[in-house]
Scaffold this motif. Sequence first.
Motif, PDB file in Angstrom:
ATOM      1  N   GLU A   1       0.821  -1.207   0.000  1.00 33.58           N
ATOM      2  CA  GLU A   1       0.000   0.000   0.000  1.00 33.58           C
ATOM      3  C   GLU A   1       0.859   1.263   0.000  1.00 33.58           C
ATOM      4  OE1 GLU A   1      -3.485   2.080   2.777  1.00 33.58           O
ATOM      5  OE2 GLU A   1      -2.714   0.083   3.239  1.00 33.58           O
ATOM      6  N   GLY A   2       0.526   2.154  -0.936  1.00 33.24           N
ATOM      7  CA  GLY A   2       1.208   3.442  -0.992  1.00 33.24           C
ATOM      8  C   GLY A   2       2.491   3.453  -1.789  1.00 33.24           C
ATOM      9  N   TYR A   3       2.888   2.320  -2.357  1.00 36.80           N
ATOM     10  CA  TYR A   3       4.152   2.241  -3.088  1.00 36.80           C
ATOM     11  C   TYR A   3       3.943   1.614  -4.465  1.00 36.80           C
ATOM     12  CZ  TYR A   3       6.766   3.352   1.168  1.00 36.80           C
ATOM     13  OH  TYR A   3       7.262   3.972   2.283  1.00 36.80           O
ATOM     14  N   ASP A   4       4.573   2.223  -5.456  1.00 39.23           N
ATOM     15  CA  ASP A   4       4.598   1.630  -6.790  1.00 39.23           C
ATOM     16  C   ASP A   4       5.385   0.329  -6.745  1.00 39.23           C
ATOM     17  OD1 ASP A   4       4.309   2.113  -9.891  1.00 39.23           O
ATOM     18  OD2 ASP A   4       6.407   1.543  -9.560  1.00 39.23           O
ATOM     19  N   ALA A   5       4.888  -0.668  -7.458  1.00 39.85           N
ATOM     20  CA  ALA A   5       5.536  -1.988  -7.424  1.00 39.85           C
ATOM     21  C   ALA A   5       6.986  -1.923  -7.888  1.00 39.85           C
ATOM     22  CB  ALA A   5       4.749  -2.974  -8.279  1.00 39.85           C
ATOM     23  N   GLY A   6       7.245  -1.152  -8.928  1.00 41.59           N
ATOM     24  CA  GLY A   6       8.611  -1.045  -9.422  1.00 41.59           C
ATOM     25  C   GLY A   6       9.554  -0.405  -8.420  1.00 41.59           C
TER      26      GLY A   6
ATOM     27  N   LEU B   1      -4.099  -8.808 -14.807  1.00 40.19           N
ATOM     28  CA  LEU B   1      -3.756  -7.756 -13.850  1.00 40.19           C
ATOM     29  C   LEU B   1      -4.859  -6.707 -13.770  1.00 40.19           C
ATOM     30  CD1 LEU B   1      -1.139  -7.418 -12.087  1.00 40.19           C
ATOM     31  CD2 LEU B   1      -1.028  -9.184 -13.840  1.00 40.19           C
ATOM     32  N   ARG B   2      -5.472  -6.378 -14.912  1.00 34.43           N
ATOM     33  CA  ARG B   2      -6.591  -5.432 -14.875  1.00 34.43           C
ATOM     34  C   ARG B   2      -7.758  -6.021 -14.099  1.00 34.43           C
ATOM     35  NH1 ARG B   2      -4.806  -4.049 -20.167  1.00 34.43           N
ATOM     36  NH2 ARG B   2      -6.133  -5.649 -21.087  1.00 34.43           N
ATOM     37  N   ARG B   3      -7.999  -7.304 -14.292  1.00 36.58           N
ATOM     38  CA  ARG B   3      -9.099  -7.941 -13.587  1.00 36.58           C
ATOM     39  C   ARG B   3      -8.862  -7.983 -12.080  1.00 36.58           C
ATOM     40  NH1 ARG B   3     -10.586 -14.212 -14.089  1.00 36.58           N
ATOM     41  NH2 ARG B   3     -11.108 -14.307 -11.907  1.00 36.58           N
ATOM     42  N   LEU B   4      -7.613  -8.109 -11.670  1.00 35.13           N
ATOM     43  CA  LEU B   4      -7.284  -8.110 -10.258  1.00 35.13           C
ATOM     44  C   LEU B   4      -7.283  -6.710  -9.658  1.00 35.13           C
ATOM     45  CD1 LEU B   4      -4.363 -10.727 -10.168  1.00 35.13           C
ATOM     46  CD2 LEU B   4      -6.668 -11.021  -9.241  1.00 35.13           C
ATOM     47  N   GLY B   5      -7.570  -5.699 -10.490  1.00 34.41           N
ATOM     48  CA  GLY B   5      -7.549  -4.323 -10.008  1.00 34.41           C
ATOM     49  C   GLY B   5      -6.162  -3.766  -9.868  1.00 34.41           C
ATOM     50  N   LEU B   6      -5.221  -4.296 -10.672  1.00 32.13           N
ATOM     51  CA  LEU B   6      -3.820  -3.887 -10.591  1.00 32.13           C
ATOM     52  C   LEU B   6      -3.327  -3.455 -11.972  1.00 32.13           C
ATOM     53  CD1 LEU B   6      -2.724  -6.981  -8.487  1.00 32.13           C
ATOM     54  CD2 LEU B   6      -3.014  -4.659  -7.604  1.00 32.13           C
ATOM     55  N   PRO B   7      -3.963  -2.448 -12.578  1.00 28.61           N
ATOM     56  CA  PRO B   7      -3.620  -2.077 -13.958  1.00 28.61           C
ATOM     57  C   PRO B   7      -2.196  -1.575 -14.131  1.00 28.61           C
ATOM     58  CG  PRO B   7      -5.019  -0.406 -12.963  1.00 28.61           C
ATOM     59  CD  PRO B   7      -5.014  -1.579 -12.017  1.00 28.61           C
ATOM     60  N   SER B   8      -1.570  -1.098 -13.057  1.00 29.72           N
ATOM     61  CA  SER B   8      -0.192  -0.622 -13.162  1.00 29.72           C
ATOM     62  C   SER B   8       0.819  -1.677 -12.729  1.00 29.72           C
ATOM     63  CB  SER B   8      -0.004   0.651 -12.326  1.00 29.72           C
ATOM     64  OG  SER B   8      -0.265   0.396 -10.958  1.00 29.72           O
ATOM     65  N   GLY B   9       0.339  -2.841 -12.291  1.00 32.08           N
ATOM     66  CA  GLY B   9       1.231  -3.934 -11.946  1.00 32.08           C
ATOM     67  C   GLY B   9       1.283  -4.245 -10.467  1.00 32.08           C
ATOM     68  N   SER B  10       2.025  -5.280 -10.132  1.00 36.26           N
ATOM     69  CA  SER B  10       2.173  -5.734  -8.751  1.00 36.26           C
ATOM     70  C   SER B  10       3.557  -6.348  -8.603  1.00 36.26           C
ATOM     71  CB  SER B  10       1.072  -6.743  -8.390  1.00 36.26           C
ATOM     72  OG  SER B  10       1.147  -7.886  -9.236  1.00 36.26           O
TER      73      SER B  10
ATOM     74  N   ASP C   1       8.493  -7.288 -10.802  1.00 39.84           N
ATOM     75  CA  ASP C   1       7.380  -6.341 -10.732  1.00 39.84           C
ATOM     76  C   ASP C   1       6.847  -6.090 -12.125  1.00 39.84           C
ATOM     77  OD1 ASP C   1       8.329  -3.343 -11.767  1.00 39.84           O
ATOM     78  OD2 ASP C   1       9.997  -4.558 -11.043  1.00 39.84           O
ATOM     79  N   GLY C   2       5.621  -5.621 -12.218  1.00 40.16           N
ATOM     80  CA  GLY C   2       5.032  -5.304 -13.510  1.00 40.16           C
ATOM     81  C   GLY C   2       3.731  -6.027 -13.732  1.00 40.16           C
TER      82      GLY C   2
END
Length: 470
Positions: A363-368, A393-402, A384-385
């Motif tokens: 939470e609060g941090y970009d995965a990269g 990833l979009r379906r998991l609600g993580l469009p910018s990655g994890s 990451d990505g």
Amino acid sequence: MSSAILEKAPVAAEPLLPVVGSELAAPLIHGGHVRYANLDYAASAPAVEDVAAHLSEVLPYYASVHRGAGFASQVSTSVYENARHIVAGFVGARADDTVIFTRNTTDSLNLLAGCVQSLLAGNGFTEGVSNAHGEVLYLDIEHHANLLPWQGLPHRSVVAGQSLASTLSRVETQLRAGNVVLLAVTGASNVTGEVLPVAELAALAHQYGARIVVDAAQLAPHRRIDMARDGIDFLAFSGHKLYAPFGSGVLVGRPDWLDAGTPHLAGGGAVKDVRLESVRWTEGPARHEAGSPNVLGAATLARAAQVLAGLDADEWHAHEQQLRSHLVAGLSETDGVTVHHLFSDADTYPNAGSIGVVNFSVEGYDAGLVAAYLSAEHGVGVRDGKFCAHPLLRRLGLPSGSLRASFGVGSRLEDADRLIAGIRTLLADGLGWDYVVDAGRWVPANDSRSYPAWAPNTPGTAGAAPCTTD
């Protein structure tokens, strides 16, 4: 944040098998070195030491294959062709299945897609397939390697349900509607590690007149596979994820489609006879292996298969499950960390479960940024990505990655503990260094660390192919 998980289990469990680079020293941004904790096995696994030793044995005999009369060529040919038999045994192939060496899983699935395209155009489908004008059916959770090749053919996609039970029901609904010639599914998600019940999916495909191909890039390094028992028609996987270097992949499957399809590459070795304006193609593996083959890649892949086949299955799975349970528990008990999964019944559904892949976000941090921090300040390597699975990833609600931590036979509980401790330090104290974005990737600012002399830093490579590799 609880530290109980770190206290519940020993933190120095031995690897199941020795791997090359297990004691690699990683430089830290604040100075000094620490043993590199490799938690990126799902992208490319380190070579098992036995595989590296076998390479040293084979390398002096490396030569051309199939048409060379010299001693080294004869030995290389024997090694290359014997590798097919080893791989066939490793995956429980049927006696008449074809084993084709490719560049990787992506190459294997594109090869099969080309065959399906040829057969659709010529209505050349044979035994066991009643939908000669049909479509390819695939899930929305697939790696791009098992999604993009089918988009050029008549196709349908299935949105996986919240459980495996509902997902299979949705697959059956699409199969029952008719016109499906091939069901393409992953054996284990490269994003979350959850295993699909491939035998049950194969039975459904066959019930409705289709065949099945399984992307086993993640499954093969973690689970026993038996194609004949489970009814798998085609199977693809990669050596570089199976503890073998040199970029060799495999496609194993029924010969009728592979012999009828257009050759994957047009070139020497794939032919019976060539005239200036025509060609007669050969059958069997050579049909799709034009050019000089990757002998060393096939040899190391086959040796890795032998090594994994020799493991005690219970010990193998227990080692992995101990690591996975320890890591999932430690991350889940950390406030601000979310562990992501696909199916509510993955651990209870028959012949399912999860392999050594854990997906999470902070939470609060970009995965990269988290990945760069873990590497620079803790010597921990994670991925990451979007993991070449953008729809998922979009379906998991993580469009910018994890973030993804993955492990295998060379991993230790200490690796998981260092990841957990690093994340908890981040959440408690914040970043210990300044980070900037360079060519699309987070990197430490003013980084004075250097690569080995034979692998110099190259400007602009930090962000090569962002969010796409796997």
